[in-house]
Design a protein around this motif. Structure first.
Motif, PDB file in Angstrom:
ATOM      1  N   THR A 118       0.837  -1.200   0.000  1.00  0.00           N
ATOM      2  CA  THR A 118       0.000   0.000   0.000  1.00  0.00           C
ATOM      3  C   THR A 118       0.873   1.252   0.000  1.00  0.00           C
ATOM      4  O   THR A 118       1.909   1.279   0.669  1.00  0.00           O
ATOM      5  CB  THR A 118      -0.938   0.034   1.235  1.00  0.00           C
ATOM      6  OG1 THR A 118      -1.701   1.243   1.209  1.00  0.00           O
ATOM      7  CG2 THR A 118      -0.179  -0.075   2.537  1.00  0.00           C
ATOM      8  N   PRO A 119       0.466   2.280  -0.715  1.00  0.00           N
ATOM      9  CA  PRO A 119       1.218   3.537  -0.694  1.00  0.00           C
ATOM     10  C   PRO A 119       0.909   4.388   0.542  1.00  0.00           C
ATOM     11  O   PRO A 119       1.528   5.416   0.768  1.00  0.00           O
ATOM     12  CB  PRO A 119       0.746   4.251  -1.966  1.00  0.00           C
ATOM     13  CG  PRO A 119      -0.629   3.723  -2.194  1.00  0.00           C
ATOM     14  CD  PRO A 119      -0.605   2.291  -1.715  1.00  0.00           C
ATOM     15  N   LYS A 120      -0.023   3.941   1.350  1.00  0.00           N
ATOM     16  CA  LYS A 120      -0.517   4.701   2.492  1.00  0.00           C
ATOM     17  C   LYS A 120       0.576   5.100   3.491  1.00  0.00           C
ATOM     18  O   LYS A 120       0.515   6.168   4.090  1.00  0.00           O
ATOM     19  CB  LYS A 120      -1.566   3.850   3.205  1.00  0.00           C
ATOM     20  CG  LYS A 120      -2.457   4.567   4.138  1.00  0.00           C
ATOM     21  CD  LYS A 120      -3.445   3.532   4.672  1.00  0.00           C
ATOM     22  CE  LYS A 120      -4.701   4.131   5.150  1.00  0.00           C
ATOM     23  NZ  LYS A 120      -5.635   3.125   5.610  1.00  0.00           N
ATOM     24  N   PHE A 121       1.587   4.234   3.665  1.00  0.00           N
ATOM     25  CA  PHE A 121       2.624   4.487   4.665  1.00  0.00           C
ATOM     26  C   PHE A 121       3.996   4.743   4.040  1.00  0.00           C
ATOM     27  O   PHE A 121       5.002   4.707   4.736  1.00  0.00           O
ATOM     28  CB  PHE A 121       2.700   3.315   5.654  1.00  0.00           C
ATOM     29  CG  PHE A 121       1.397   3.077   6.355  1.00  0.00           C
ATOM     30  CD1 PHE A 121       0.983   3.917   7.386  1.00  0.00           C
ATOM     31  CD2 PHE A 121       0.563   2.043   5.965  1.00  0.00           C
ATOM     32  CE1 PHE A 121      -0.219   3.718   8.025  1.00  0.00           C
ATOM     33  CE2 PHE A 121      -0.652   1.842   6.604  1.00  0.00           C
ATOM     34  CZ  PHE A 121      -1.050   2.677   7.628  1.00  0.00           C
ATOM     35  N   SER A 134      -3.966  -1.589  12.364  1.00  0.00           N
ATOM     36  CA  SER A 134      -5.153  -2.137  11.710  1.00  0.00           C
ATOM     37  C   SER A 134      -4.825  -2.606  10.289  1.00  0.00           C
ATOM     38  O   SER A 134      -5.185  -3.726   9.886  1.00  0.00           O
ATOM     39  CB  SER A 134      -6.256  -1.081  11.680  1.00  0.00           C
ATOM     40  OG  SER A 134      -7.392  -1.554  11.029  1.00  0.00           O
ATOM     41  N   ASP A 135      -4.126  -1.780   9.529  1.00  0.00           N
ATOM     42  CA  ASP A 135      -3.748  -2.147   8.160  1.00  0.00           C
ATOM     43  C   ASP A 135      -2.749  -3.300   8.145  1.00  0.00           C
ATOM     44  O   ASP A 135      -2.829  -4.189   7.292  1.00  0.00           O
ATOM     45  CB  ASP A 135      -3.176  -0.947   7.414  1.00  0.00           C
ATOM     46  CG  ASP A 135      -4.240   0.048   6.979  1.00  0.00           C
ATOM     47  OD1 ASP A 135      -5.426  -0.147   7.333  1.00  0.00           O
ATOM     48  OD2 ASP A 135      -3.896   1.022   6.290  1.00  0.00           O
ATOM     49  N   LEU A 136      -1.812  -3.295   9.068  1.00  0.00           N
ATOM     50  CA  LEU A 136      -0.820  -4.376   9.152  1.00  0.00           C
ATOM     51  C   LEU A 136      -1.512  -5.723   9.325  1.00  0.00           C
ATOM     52  O   LEU A 136      -1.219  -6.686   8.610  1.00  0.00           O
ATOM     53  CB  LEU A 136       0.147  -4.111  10.310  1.00  0.00           C
ATOM     54  CG  LEU A 136       1.207  -5.179  10.583  1.00  0.00           C
ATOM     55  CD1 LEU A 136       2.215  -5.233   9.447  1.00  0.00           C
ATOM     56  CD2 LEU A 136       1.912  -4.883  11.905  1.00  0.00           C
ATOM     57  N   VAL A 137      -2.444  -5.797  10.263  1.00  0.00           N
ATOM     58  CA  VAL A 137      -3.160  -7.057  10.503  1.00  0.00           C
ATOM     59  C   VAL A 137      -4.021  -7.417   9.295  1.00  0.00           C
ATOM     60  O   VAL A 137      -4.068  -8.584   8.885  1.00  0.00           O
ATOM     61  CB  VAL A 137      -3.999  -6.971  11.795  1.00  0.00           C
ATOM     62  CG1 VAL A 137      -4.891  -8.200  11.953  1.00  0.00           C
ATOM     63  CG2 VAL A 137      -3.086  -6.822  13.005  1.00  0.00           C
TER      64      VAL A 137
END
Length: 168
Positions: A118-121, A134-137
């Motif tokens: 994801t480009p989010k981080f 949350s995204d990691l899980v």
């Protein structure tokens, strides 16, 4: 009496107390003197826990990984199922955190694995730890589903429920 004394020994930290110093003609009454209750002749206690290296502003990732790695049953179940790069790198960080060593663990491979999904981080700006966790899980769950051989077998991430309470 003192809440610090209630913790088991691995969690005890040297106590540093801020005590008001007596005013003199060279000090204002608001200055404080830092004092320690440690015997200066005794060696510094060795920590049995490792930390994570901060990759610029990645405290959000480090705190999320450290929290996740304290869930030993979850990590142990995660180690025994096939998965992708993200799952493997999280398990590797968890294993390194359990080793007795004074050097911090470098979480760069976890950062690279999540950035690939994801480009989010991407980048090294400050982010929200809750959102990252949350995204990691979620991304690990997706990886595990792709590699799952028996659809009747529950995944470690199936039991993971992130609850957040906000008190105002």
């Amino acid at each position: 009496d003192d809440p610090v004394d209630e913790f088991p020994s691995p969690y005890r930290r040297p106590r540093l107390l801020m005590r008001p110093s007596l005013p003199s003609r060279y000090q204002t009454p608001l200055e404080f003197q830092l004092t320690s209750q440690l015997d200066p002749a005794s060696p510094a206690p060795q920590s049995q826990y490792r930390g994570l290296q901060n990759l610029r502003n990645t405290c959000y990732m480090n705190s999320s990984l450290q929290m996740l790695c304290t869930l030993r049953d979850f990590i142990e179940r995660l180690r025994h199922v096939p998965g992708g790069d993200l799952k493997e790198n999280v398990c590797d960080v968890a294993q390194q955190l359990q080793q007795i060593d004074s050097r911090p663990v470098n979480p760069k491979r976890v950062k690279m694995a999540i950035d690939a999904l994801t480009p989010k981080f991407e980048g090294y700006e400050q982010r929200d730890a809750h959102e990252f966790l949350s995204d990691l899980v979620d991304y690990m769950h997706e990886e595990l589903e792709k590699h799952q051989k028996d659809s009747n077998q529950p995944l470690p991430t199936d039991d993971f429920c992130l609850k957040v309470q906000v008190g105002l």
